[in-house]
Design an enzyme around this catalytic site. Structure first.
Site, PDB file in Angstrom:
ATOM      1  N   GLU A  14      18.414  17.806  -2.458  1.00  0.00           N
ATOM      2  CA  GLU A  14      17.630  18.883  -3.079  1.00  0.00           C
ATOM      3  C   GLU A  14      16.338  19.126  -2.310  1.00  0.00           C
ATOM      4  OE1 GLU A  14      15.140  20.168  -7.101  1.00  0.00           O
ATOM      5  OE2 GLU A  14      16.141  18.214  -7.052  1.00  0.00           O
TER       6      GLU A  14
ATOM      7  N   ASP B 160       3.083   6.024  -3.499  1.00  0.00           N
ATOM      8  CA  ASP B 160       1.991   6.986  -3.367  1.00  0.00           C
ATOM      9  C   ASP B 160       0.650   6.311  -3.596  1.00  0.00           C
ATOM     10  OD1 ASP B 160       0.765   9.739  -3.357  1.00  0.00           O
ATOM     11  OD2 ASP B 160       0.282   9.140  -5.397  1.00  0.00           O
TER      12      ASP B 160
ATOM     13  N   ASP C 140      -3.354   7.464  -3.933  1.00  0.00           N
ATOM     14  CA  ASP C 140      -4.224   8.623  -4.132  1.00  0.00           C
ATOM     15  C   ASP C 140      -5.633   8.121  -4.414  1.00  0.00           C
ATOM     16  OD1 ASP C 140      -5.565  10.924  -5.110  1.00  0.00           O
ATOM     17  OD2 ASP C 140      -3.658  11.796  -5.753  1.00  0.00           O
TER      18      ASP C 140
ATOM     19  N   CYS D 153     -18.957   6.592  -2.815  1.00  0.00           N
ATOM     20  CA  CYS D 153     -19.309   7.601  -1.811  1.00  0.00           C
ATOM     21  C   CYS D 153     -18.787   8.983  -2.166  1.00  0.00           C
ATOM     22  CB  CYS D 153     -18.748   7.183  -0.455  1.00  0.00           C
ATOM     23  SG  CYS D 153     -16.987   6.736  -0.492  1.00  0.00           S
ATOM     24  N   CYS D 154     -17.628   9.091  -2.796  1.00  0.00           N
ATOM     25  CA  CYS D 154     -16.977  10.374  -3.108  1.00  0.00           C
ATOM     26  C   CYS D 154     -16.266  10.267  -4.447  1.00  0.00           C
ATOM     27  CB  CYS D 154     -15.937  10.745  -2.041  1.00  0.00           C
ATOM     28  SG  CYS D 154     -16.549  10.772  -0.343  1.00  0.00           S
TER      29      CYS D 154
ATOM     30  N   ARG E 208      -6.225  13.446   0.379  1.00  0.00           N
ATOM     31  CA  ARG E 208      -6.873  12.255  -0.162  1.00  0.00           C
ATOM     32  C   ARG E 208      -5.954  11.062  -0.364  1.00  0.00           C
ATOM     33  NH1 ARG E 208      -6.732  15.906  -4.799  1.00  0.00           N
ATOM     34  NH2 ARG E 208      -5.175  15.162  -6.274  1.00  0.00           N
ATOM     35  N   GLY E 209      -4.836  11.015   0.335  1.00  0.00           N
ATOM     36  CA  GLY E 209      -3.958   9.887   0.108  1.00  0.00           C
ATOM     37  C   GLY E 209      -2.867   9.744   1.132  1.00  0.00           C
TER      38      GLY E 209
ATOM     39  N   HIS F  16       1.614   8.658   1.527  1.00  0.00           N
ATOM     40  CA  HIS F  16       2.916   8.395   0.920  1.00  0.00           C
ATOM     41  C   HIS F  16       3.730   7.493   1.828  1.00  0.00           C
ATOM     42  CE1 HIS F  16       2.305  12.767  -0.690  1.00  0.00           C
ATOM     43  NE2 HIS F  16       1.674  11.886  -1.445  1.00  0.00           N
TER      44      HIS F  16
ATOM     45  N   LYS G 217       6.366  15.763  -1.529  1.00  0.00           N
ATOM     46  CA  LYS G 217       6.066  16.698  -0.447  1.00  0.00           C
ATOM     47  C   LYS G 217       6.600  16.206   0.886  1.00  0.00           C
ATOM     48  CE  LYS G 217       1.799  16.868   0.574  1.00  0.00           C
ATOM     49  NZ  LYS G 217       0.356  17.117   0.392  1.00  0.00           N
TER      50      LYS G 217
END
Length: 515
Positions: A141, A207, A209, A219-220, A261-262, A264, A419
């Site tokens: 798929e 994953d 994240d 920091c963020c 930001r991560g 996979h 993704k």
């Protein structure tokens, strides 16, 4: 990453004195919270647009795509599944027709990227596990997010070339990869029994994240990242990759930058692909150590003696703790954060002494506060201190601030969509490139090229080649900073195909011996 510069060992024991009918997915606007490519497929409405383009799909029978050429007679990267992909004979000076002010979200930019740079051939081989088209790809798929935010599920393609043609026709802003089903996803509505359509294989995925680190990174926050907090991803990759290889024997692991930001992890070993949901859940649980929400108490509760996986993880993480946590994040600089540290220590008298010392020295750094724990313990500030309990508490603190915070729900089900590598992140324009773990600490997420930068690099290369009269034909990706990522992907795919071919031959030999 720099090693700890602490003069004393990180851990030293302190003396005691001191789905019936399967629903179709709805047409939907992607959730911003899932913009890093994680799609929840557990629910769905009856409305769908997965039939868009169905009438234009080529009527190809899978068996007609096979031929009698042996794998050995097929050039390694010239396969029947994908023809003339990646614009291999692109001559210098071929115009891209992209305006100088174009943005990565413009449809013409995305179309140029798919035409010139996207590695359809390698993607086909990676997901097909063979040079010849098979059900591993044909029953897979794909889900497309179109430029108008329509979301098309259950798309499938017999070959990589058909995938490429449909992507060039639809020009999606991105697409996800799902499982291999027992039947062609496009034919699911024609099946008499819904149970005849079910997922049967998919890469094991993990994953990471950075939003899951918001309670400890200073920091963020949210979707923002910097080099300081990217170190959390680096640490997580080191720990998870080591466990997957050493504890489970997986070899074909590819880490992919999410584009913002991560990261996979895609594990393509046949044994991993064939794992059912129960086994995936168990493996995810094996790696899950940080438990509890932002407002919960102690998040690390592990047994002693430490499991070998945790002992190895501590060895990996302690070298990052001083520089990446104490120095770069300074997590306990504020009094409310320092109080959180005290809650994780086991002795009330020691805590009172530490609190008094820190109240008297506002602005004391986390490096100093961490050192104060052992210093005060050794002075006998607490008569009831258990040295072993303090050592274990400090180990748990290091794990809480450094151990991977995985989105384990992504890993638990075969049906989950993720993704695709090499698509463009919709928020940053960056390519979701694979991360070379041999140079993990050198990977710069903020230095990953954007789609507009890459198209500009092709223009610049072709212009210079025309000026110099150099008309040799090379693939467009070789003209850009995407080249090392493509070469790493190719190497990864080559290794996977080599092993799959060996497994196939071994199985054929065993079958022959039975007769």
């Amino acid at each position: 990453m720099p090693h700890s510069t602490a003069s004393e060992p990180m851990f030293s024991e302190v003396p005691i004195d001191g789905d019936s009918i399967l629903p179709d997915a709805p047409v939907q606007v992607p959730d911003p919270a899932k913009e890093d490519g994680k799609m929840d497929t557990t629910g769905g409405a009856s409305q769908t647009e997965d039939s868009i383009g169905e009438a234009t799909r080529a009527d190809v029978k899978l068996e007609d795509l096979f031929n009698d050429v042996s794998d050995d007679e097929v050039d390694e990267f010239s396969d029947p599944g994908v023809s003339n992909i990646n614009n291999e004979s692109s001559p210098p000076g071929a115009p891209l027709q992209i305006a100088p002010s174009a943005k990565y979200t413009d449809p013409e930019v995305m179309l140029a990227f798919y035409q010139r740079l996207f590695p359809f051939r390698y993607l086909f081989q990676w997901l097909n596990h063979s040079m010849k088209p098979s059900n591993d790809f044909g029953h897979r798929e794909f889900a497309f997010t179109l430029q108008n935010d329509a979301y098309l599920r259950y798309q499938s393609f017999a070959t990589g070339d058909l995938l490429r043609k449909d992507i060039l026709r639809l020009n999606p802003s991105r697409f996800e990869i799902g499982p291999v089903y027992t039947a062609n996803p496009r034919d699911r509505k024609t099946l008499r029994k819904s149970t005849a359509f079910r997922p049967m294989a998919k890469e094991l995925v993990f994953d990471i994240d950075l939003t899951d680190y918001d309670e400890i990174r200073t920091c963020c926050d949210k979707a923002n990242i910097c080099h300081k907090c990217w170190s959390f991803v680096t640490m997580a990759i080191k720990v998870v990759d080591a466990a997957l290889r050493e504890d489970f024997g997986f070899q074909h692991i590819m880490w992919v930058y999410s584009g913002r930001r991560g990261a996979h992890a895609w594990i393509s070993d046949k044994r991993a692909r064939n794992m059912d949901d129960q086994k995936r859940k168990a493996l995810a649980g094996y790696l899950e150590v940080i438990k509890g929400g932002a407002q919960s108490g102690k998040k690390v509760n592990v047994k002693r003696p430490l499991h070998p996986h945790l002992a190895r993880s501590l060895d990996i993480l302690k070298e990052h703790f001083h520089s990446d946590i104490l120095v770069n994040q300074d997590p306990w600089a504020k009094p409310v954060k320092a109080e959180r540290l005290l809650q994780l220590l086991p002795d009330k008298e020691l805590n009172d002494s530490l609190r008094k010392k820190w109240d008297a020295a506002p602005g004391r750094s986390s490096v100093s506060k961490w050192a104060d724990i052992d210093a005060l313990a050794k002075t006998g500030a607490s008569k009831t201190l258990d040295g072993r309990a303090l050592l274990e508490a400090k180990q748990d603190i290091v794990l809480e601030y450094t151990y991977p915070r995985l989105d384990v729900e992504v890993s638990k089900k075969q049906i989950h969509l993720l993704k695709s590598p090499f698509v463009i992140h919709p928020g940053t324009g960056r390519v979701c490139v694979p991360i070379d773990t041999r140079r993990l600490t050198k990977f710069d997420p903020l230095g990953v090229p954007t789609v507009t930068e890459l198209l500009g690099e092709i223009d610049a290369f072709d212009e210079q080649a025309m000026e110099e009269g150099d008309v040799k034909k090379i693939q467009d990706y070789e003209k850009t900073s995407l080249r090392p990522y493509m070469e790493y992907f190719r190497t990864h795919v080559t290794g996977l195909l080599r092993e799959e071919k060996g497994v196939k031959r071994e199985r054929e030999e065993e079958d022959a011996m039975e007769f």
